[in-house]
Design a protein around this motif. Structure first.
Motif, mmCIF file in Angstrom:
data_model
loop_
_atom_site.group_PDB
_atom_site.id
_atom_site.type_symbol
_atom_site.label_atom_id
_atom_site.label_comp_id
_atom_site.label_asym_id
_atom_site.label_seq_id
_atom_site.Cartn_x
_atom_site.Cartn_y
_atom_site.Cartn_z
ATOM 1 N N GLY A 117 80.656 -22.524 59.146
ATOM 2 C CA GLY A 117 80.418 -20.798 58.052
ATOM 3 C C GLY A 117 80.769 -19.946 59.322
ATOM 4 O O GLY A 117 80.698 -19.752 60.190
ATOM 5 N N VAL A 118 81.300 -18.939 58.259
ATOM 6 C CA VAL A 118 81.054 -17.161 59.273
ATOM 7 C C VAL A 118 80.750 -16.155 59.135
ATOM 8 O O VAL A 118 81.222 -16.123 58.237
ATOM 9 C CB VAL A 118 82.714 -17.005 59.684
ATOM 10 N N HIS A 119 79.390 -15.958 59.588
ATOM 11 C CA HIS A 119 78.403 -14.933 58.807
ATOM 12 C C HIS A 119 78.559 -13.836 59.710
ATOM 13 O O HIS A 119 79.109 -13.819 61.216
ATOM 14 C CB HIS A 119 76.935 -15.548 59.184
ATOM 15 N N LEU A 120 78.904 -13.244 58.968
ATOM 16 C CA LEU A 120 79.265 -11.600 59.652
ATOM 17 C C LEU A 120 77.737 -10.099 59.669
ATOM 18 O O LEU A 120 78.081 -9.234 58.137
ATOM 19 C CB LEU A 120 80.419 -10.660 59.209
ATOM 20 N N PRO A 121 76.864 -10.727 59.950
ATOM 21 C CA PRO A 121 75.520 -9.692 59.553
ATOM 22 C C PRO A 121 75.381 -8.731 59.277
ATOM 23 O O PRO A 121 75.311 -8.161 58.357
ATOM 24 C CB PRO A 121 73.956 -10.774 60.282
ATOM 25 N N ARG A 122 76.148 -7.554 60.190
ATOM 26 C CA ARG A 122 76.134 -6.211 59.834
ATOM 27 C C ARG A 122 76.968 -5.899 58.392
ATOM 28 O O ARG A 122 76.379 -4.469 58.537
ATOM 29 C CB ARG A 122 77.555 -5.811 61.007
ATOM 30 N N HIS A 123 76.991 -6.841 58.249
ATOM 31 C CA HIS A 123 78.620 -6.891 57.287
ATOM 32 C C HIS A 123 77.836 -7.022 55.855
ATOM 33 O O HIS A 123 78.511 -6.682 54.690
ATOM 34 C CB HIS A 123 79.850 -6.545 56.957
ATOM 35 N N GLY A 124 77.304 -8.417 55.837
ATOM 36 C CA GLY A 124 76.357 -9.351 54.959
ATOM 37 C C GLY A 124 77.343 -9.876 54.357
ATOM 38 O O GLY A 124 77.657 -10.890 53.552
ATOM 39 N N VAL A 125 78.887 -10.359 55.256
ATOM 40 C CA VAL A 125 78.983 -10.588 54.286
ATOM 41 C C VAL A 125 79.616 -12.884 55.504
ATOM 42 O O VAL A 125 78.809 -12.836 56.597
ATOM 43 C CB VAL A 125 81.413 -10.457 55.404
ATOM 44 N N LEU A 126 80.112 -13.225 54.566
ATOM 45 C CA LEU A 126 79.776 -14.904 54.923
ATOM 46 C C LEU A 126 81.208 -15.637 54.622
ATOM 47 O O LEU A 126 81.541 -15.627 52.978
ATOM 48 C CB LEU A 126 78.194 -15.900 54.096
ATOM 49 N N PHE A 127 81.520 -16.112 55.398
ATOM 50 C CA PHE A 127 82.899 -17.393 54.628
ATOM 51 C C PHE A 127 82.050 -18.731 54.673
ATOM 52 O O PHE A 127 81.908 -19.058 56.403
ATOM 53 C CB PHE A 127 83.237 -17.031 55.550
ATOM 54 N N THR A 128 82.117 -19.277 54.090
ATOM 55 C CA THR A 128 81.674 -20.318 53.691
ATOM 56 C C THR A 128 82.702 -21.642 54.083
ATOM 57 O O THR A 128 82.067 -22.517 54.060
ATOM 58 C CB THR A 128 81.209 -21.132 52.180
ATOM 59 N N GLY A 129 84.035 -21.595 54.373
ATOM 60 C CA GLY A 129 84.888 -22.547 54.074
ATOM 61 C C GLY A 129 84.863 -23.006 52.649
ATOM 62 O O GLY A 129 84.727 -22.791 51.877
#
Length: 231
Positions: free
Chosen positions: A158-170
């Motif tokens: 997964g790719v997590h962008l905590p500052r933006h609250g975004v998660l890419f789960t594949g």
């Protein structure tokens, strides 16, 4: 291909007949998360230009795993625009063509879906410029980092962008119909564990390899679906 705005001036989804990729903007600097099939490079470039952005500002392509509908156009796009390709250490040899794509353990109802997925052209051997591990910084999105999420493949992330609250789960999680564990896993039990780990990150926006992004009550929906998924 459909181009769908997820977050204004930040995030777009590029939806193909099978699967999808995402374009993230840090000002003029661009990052792709996954890259569609081998036939998608022209469409991706066209989509970037349609947004008034410059394809030559593509700095990196982050691959969530080694499957053909995610890797296909990465090599061509990277070569065109001198972008770097990032992938987990365990999937990198598969992406490079040094090892075969791992065979999933299919449930009965997944068999016809898998046959349909194989209509996507095979991805060519593709260079990986940076092999990542769990927790590695990815260089974009104000602190994006890799979350090792094995089970779909050994090196899924997964790719997590905590500052933006975004998660890419594949493909660990899918939203084709109900929110659910992704299909075609090499190890279902590990995939369920990864689903629960990703859900515990409590994002406000979740972007999947298949299915529309989730932008409302995201954390609660992910937590509920993960808790109800059986190994």
């Amino acid at each position: 291909m459909d181009l769908v705005e997820v977050l204004p001036n930040r995030l777009h989804m590029l939806r193909f007949p099978i699967g999808q990729a995402y374009l993230w903007q840090d000002g003029e600097a661009l990052t792709l998360i996954d890259a569609g099939s081998v036939e998608s490079a022209g469409e991706i470039e066209g989509a970037v230009r349609s947004l008034g952005l410059l394809p030559e500002r593509l700095e990196r392509i982050v691959l969530t795993h080694c499957h053909r509908d995610h890797v296909g156009a990465a090599g061509e796009l990277a070569a065109r625009w001198d972008a770097r390709i990032l992938a987990h250490r365990l999937d990198a040899p598969v992406i490079r063509g040094e090892r075969p794509v791992p065979e999933p353990v299919l449930l009965d109802w997944e068999v016809p879906l898998y046959a349909h997925g194989l209509t996507v052209p095979e991805a060519p051997p593709t260079p990986v410029d940076q092999e990542v591990e769990d927790g590695d910084a990815l260089g974009f999105g104000d602190g994006a980092y890799a979350v090792h999420a094995p089970g779909h493949t050994d090196g899924s992330i997964g790719v997590h962008l905590p500052r933006h609250g975004v998660l890419f789960t594949g493909d660990c999680v899918a939203a084709v119909g109900p929110l659910m564990l992704g299909v075609f896993n090499v190890d279902r039990a590990r995939a369920v564990g990864s689903f629960r780990r990703l859900a515990a990150l409590s994002p406000t926006v979740a972007c999947f390899g298949h299915g529309d992004p989730l932008t409302t009550d995201t954390a609660a929906a992910l937590a509920k679906a993960a808790a109800e998924t059986e190994t």
